[in-house]
Design a protein around this motif. Structure first.
Motif, mmCIF file in Angstrom:
data_model
loop_
_atom_site.group_PDB
_atom_site.id
_atom_site.type_symbol
_atom_site.label_atom_id
_atom_site.label_comp_id
_atom_site.label_asym_id
_atom_site.label_seq_id
_atom_site.Cartn_x
_atom_site.Cartn_y
_atom_site.Cartn_z
ATOM 1 N N GLU A 41 57.070 -20.773 -1.958
ATOM 2 C CA GLU A 41 58.369 -21.814 -1.378
ATOM 3 C C GLU A 41 57.623 -23.236 -1.632
ATOM 4 O O GLU A 41 56.339 -23.525 -1.665
ATOM 5 C CB GLU A 41 58.249 -21.623 0.116
ATOM 6 N N ILE A 42 58.490 -24.187 -2.146
ATOM 7 C CA ILE A 42 58.200 -25.663 -2.236
ATOM 8 C C ILE A 42 58.886 -26.376 -1.414
ATOM 9 O O ILE A 42 60.458 -26.309 -1.174
ATOM 10 C CB ILE A 42 58.413 -25.995 -3.837
ATOM 11 N N GLU A 43 58.496 -27.456 -0.319
ATOM 12 C CA GLU A 43 59.177 -27.990 0.484
ATOM 13 C C GLU A 43 60.233 -27.194 1.215
ATOM 14 O O GLU A 43 60.160 -26.025 1.730
ATOM 15 C CB GLU A 43 59.892 -29.238 -0.191
ATOM 16 N N ASN A 44 61.554 -27.636 1.217
ATOM 17 C CA ASN A 44 62.521 -26.770 2.215
ATOM 18 C C ASN A 44 63.273 -26.337 1.089
ATOM 19 O O ASN A 44 64.474 -25.651 1.589
ATOM 20 C CB ASN A 44 63.345 -27.861 2.700
ATOM 21 N N ARG A 45 62.946 -25.854 -0.136
ATOM 22 C CA ARG A 45 63.863 -25.023 -0.980
ATOM 23 C C ARG A 45 63.437 -23.663 -0.633
ATOM 24 O O ARG A 45 62.419 -23.106 -0.839
ATOM 25 C CB ARG A 45 63.218 -25.143 -2.402
ATOM 26 N N THR A 46 64.394 -22.815 -0.396
ATOM 27 C CA THR A 46 64.179 -21.316 0.077
ATOM 28 C C THR A 46 64.911 -20.446 -0.393
ATOM 29 O O THR A 46 65.837 -19.813 0.554
ATOM 30 C CB THR A 46 63.951 -21.343 1.766
ATOM 31 N N ILE A 47 65.477 -20.336 -1.630
ATOM 32 C CA ILE A 47 66.263 -19.435 -2.074
ATOM 33 C C ILE A 47 65.601 -18.084 -2.314
ATOM 34 O O ILE A 47 64.703 -18.133 -3.164
ATOM 35 C CB ILE A 47 66.796 -19.977 -3.490
ATOM 36 N N ARG A 48 65.836 -17.250 -1.693
ATOM 37 C CA ARG A 48 65.788 -15.772 -1.690
ATOM 38 C C ARG A 48 66.548 -14.928 -2.462
ATOM 39 O O ARG A 48 67.575 -15.285 -2.904
ATOM 40 C CB ARG A 48 65.570 -15.140 -0.184
ATOM 41 N N TYR A 49 65.889 -13.780 -2.960
ATOM 42 C CA TYR A 49 66.976 -13.143 -3.848
ATOM 43 C C TYR A 49 68.271 -12.456 -3.227
ATOM 44 O O TYR A 49 69.106 -12.225 -3.796
ATOM 45 C CB TYR A 49 66.001 -12.063 -4.491
ATOM 46 N N LYS A 50 68.065 -12.400 -1.946
ATOM 47 C CA LYS A 50 68.938 -11.958 -1.010
ATOM 48 C C LYS A 50 70.160 -13.094 -1.076
ATOM 49 O O LYS A 50 71.405 -12.933 -0.852
ATOM 50 C CB LYS A 50 68.866 -11.694 0.402
ATOM 51 N N ASP A 51 69.687 -14.169 -1.366
ATOM 52 C CA ASP A 51 70.625 -15.291 -1.053
ATOM 53 C C ASP A 51 71.493 -15.432 -2.404
ATOM 54 O O ASP A 51 72.658 -16.106 -2.525
ATOM 55 C CB ASP A 51 69.997 -16.759 -0.964
ATOM 56 N N SER A 84 58.105 -5.327 -4.469
ATOM 57 C CA SER A 84 57.245 -6.028 -3.452
ATOM 58 C C SER A 84 57.415 -7.659 -3.807
ATOM 59 O O SER A 84 57.554 -8.389 -3.022
ATOM 60 C CB SER A 84 56.031 -5.574 -3.680
ATOM 61 N N VAL A 85 57.463 -7.824 -5.085
ATOM 62 C CA VAL A 85 57.526 -9.383 -5.408
ATOM 63 C C VAL A 85 58.685 -9.956 -5.138
ATOM 64 O O VAL A 85 58.903 -11.108 -4.506
ATOM 65 C CB VAL A 85 57.554 -9.557 -7.101
ATOM 66 N N VAL A 86 59.939 -9.301 -5.354
ATOM 67 C CA VAL A 86 61.386 -9.631 -4.744
ATOM 68 C C VAL A 86 61.315 -9.783 -3.425
ATOM 69 O O VAL A 86 62.061 -10.507 -2.848
ATOM 70 C CB VAL A 86 62.319 -8.801 -5.545
ATOM 71 N N LYS A 87 60.740 -8.842 -2.715
ATOM 72 C CA LYS A 87 60.784 -8.866 -1.241
ATOM 73 C C LYS A 87 60.073 -9.925 -0.557
ATOM 74 O O LYS A 87 60.476 -10.625 0.322
ATOM 75 C CB LYS A 87 59.993 -7.509 -0.731
ATOM 76 N N ASN A 88 59.006 -10.421 -1.273
ATOM 77 C CA ASN A 88 58.192 -11.477 -0.556
ATOM 78 C C ASN A 88 58.081 -12.903 -1.372
ATOM 79 O O ASN A 88 57.133 -13.840 -0.956
ATOM 80 C CB ASN A 88 56.603 -10.891 -0.633
ATOM 81 N N SER A 89 58.762 -13.036 -2.366
ATOM 82 C CA SER A 89 59.090 -14.296 -3.071
ATOM 83 C C SER A 89 60.445 -14.971 -3.046
ATOM 84 O O SER A 89 61.248 -14.441 -2.595
ATOM 85 C CB SER A 89 58.459 -14.035 -4.468
ATOM 86 N N PHE A 90 60.319 -16.314 -3.563
ATOM 87 C CA PHE A 90 61.608 -16.923 -3.257
ATOM 88 C C PHE A 90 62.151 -16.950 -5.157
ATOM 89 O O PHE A 90 60.992 -16.523 -6.035
ATOM 90 C CB PHE A 90 61.295 -18.401 -3.234
ATOM 91 N N ALA A 91 63.371 -17.172 -5.185
ATOM 92 C CA ALA A 91 63.917 -16.935 -6.636
ATOM 93 C C ALA A 91 64.083 -18.276 -7.392
ATOM 94 O O ALA A 91 64.421 -19.413 -6.756
ATOM 95 C CB ALA A 91 65.436 -16.629 -6.659
ATOM 96 N N HIS A 92 63.052 -18.452 -8.667
ATOM 97 C CA HIS A 92 63.387 -19.536 -9.405
ATOM 98 C C HIS A 92 64.509 -19.602 -10.125
ATOM 99 O O HIS A 92 64.448 -19.224 -11.289
ATOM 100 C CB HIS A 92 61.920 -19.836 -10.151
ATOM 101 N N PHE A 93 65.647 -20.035 -9.536
ATOM 102 C CA PHE A 93 66.840 -19.913 -10.289
ATOM 103 C C PHE A 93 67.053 -20.950 -11.205
ATOM 104 O O PHE A 93 67.648 -22.098 -10.960
ATOM 105 C CB PHE A 93 68.222 -19.879 -9.270
ATOM 106 N N ASP A 94 66.624 -20.756 -12.411
ATOM 107 C CA ASP A 94 66.888 -22.089 -13.377
ATOM 108 C C ASP A 94 66.606 -21.568 -14.804
ATOM 109 O O ASP A 94 65.966 -20.616 -15.151
ATOM 110 C CB ASP A 94 65.584 -23.056 -13.265
#
Length: 309
Positions: A41-51, A84-94
């Protein structure tokens, strides 16, 4: 042509170190999904894979409402480490390349970000307005889609395809120069913290059109993966890092960065015939940069032939 115009082959999406797997594609239809790499997570950017919501029934017989569900689909056989990575991380959509074939409710934005050494590499090679990124990734065919003897289904170690493009209109190196739509889209290089804490943080914004004379937008995703977008050589099956490229890449002035060291050229490059060369790419090459002129532009136009016919 201007000196600043470059062609960049840019690797993006899941790989063996970032996600511990590769993105899926259907060898029967050519449909594909690029899975973003995980990040903290960086600042308020919180894109999860579920999003990251998927279009309904995008892959036939795979019931997945979002990217998280896709990873957990039994038929795709992702490892417990990947899950496990997908469950516990945010998605770097770029990159964000406008309307996405597999995602719904995503911003209509053309932007690609880079930072640290990779961004320094782009800047040092004068990547700027007019340069063209061709984004590629390694894809694994979904099993059971084709007859087991069909060669298209047998890329067990994955296959590299070009899946998207972006022509640069503007380069952003300062947070206060960012357009609001990039910030509002939660682009993963768009926070003030990104520009303060990431060395060389840069965002490349897309032009309106790829070519002045053709009705092709300045950025986008190919709707499916077809042979002309394939980088991996069919003649070197299941060594996906060996690429088949147009013969012009064999010339010194077109050999991309990281692949142009003279002392390794003999073993790395092979001119096969008048139209084709082969190259052994590096392990995790991220931004291969070469000169862009009419020769390269002709090849890029050819990538769109199937879309215009």
């Amino acid at each position: 042509m201007f000196d600043l115009e470059k062609l960049i082959l840019s690797r993006k999406g899941f790989d063996s170190d970032s996600g511990y797997g590769y993105s899926p594609y259907d060898p029967e239809t050519g449909k594909y999904i690029v899975i973003p790499i995980p990040e903290d997570e960086i600042e308020n950017r919180t894109i999860r894979y579920k999003d990251l919501k998927l279009k309904r029934n995008y892959f036939e017989d795979i019931n997945a409402e979002n990217m998280y569900d896709l990873i957990y689909a039994k038929s795709l056989k992702y490892s417990s480490k990947t899950k496990s990575v997908v469950k516990n991380s945010f998605a770097h959509f770029d990159p964000m390349l406008g309307e996405c074939p597999w995602l719904k409710d995503m911003p209509m934005l053309g932007a690609f970000g880079q930072s640290e050494a990779a961004a320094g590499h782009l800047k040092g090679n004068k990547v700027g307005k007019g340069s063209i990124f061709l984004f590629y990734s390694r894809f694994i065919p979904i099993s059971g889609r084709l007859h087991p003897l069909d060669p298209s289904a047998s890329w067990n170690k994955g296959v590299y395809y070009i899946y998207g493009w972006l022509k640069v209109e503007k380069v952003i190196e300062n947070y206060f120069d960012l357009p609001e739509d990039v910030i509002n889209a939660n682009h993963p290089h768009s926070t003030e913290s990104d520009f303060k804490s990431r060395k060389n943080n840069t965002i490349y914004l897309a032009a309106d059109k790829l070519f002045d004379e053709l009705d092709i937008p300045g950025c986008g995703y190919f709707p499916r993966l077809v042979n002309r977008q394939m980088l991996s050589s069919k003649l070197h099956k299941n060594i996906p890092s060996i690429w088949r490229l147009p013969a012009f890449f064999y010339e010194d002035r077109y050999r991309p960065t990281y692949l142009n060291k003279r002392e390794k050229a003999k073993e790395r490059w092979l001119l096969y015939d008048d139209e084709t060369c082969f190259v052994q790419t590096t392990g995790r090459g991220q931004e291969y940069i070469t000169n862009l002129d009419e020769v390269g532009l002709k090849w890029i136009r050819h990538l769109f032939d199937n879309e215009r016919n």
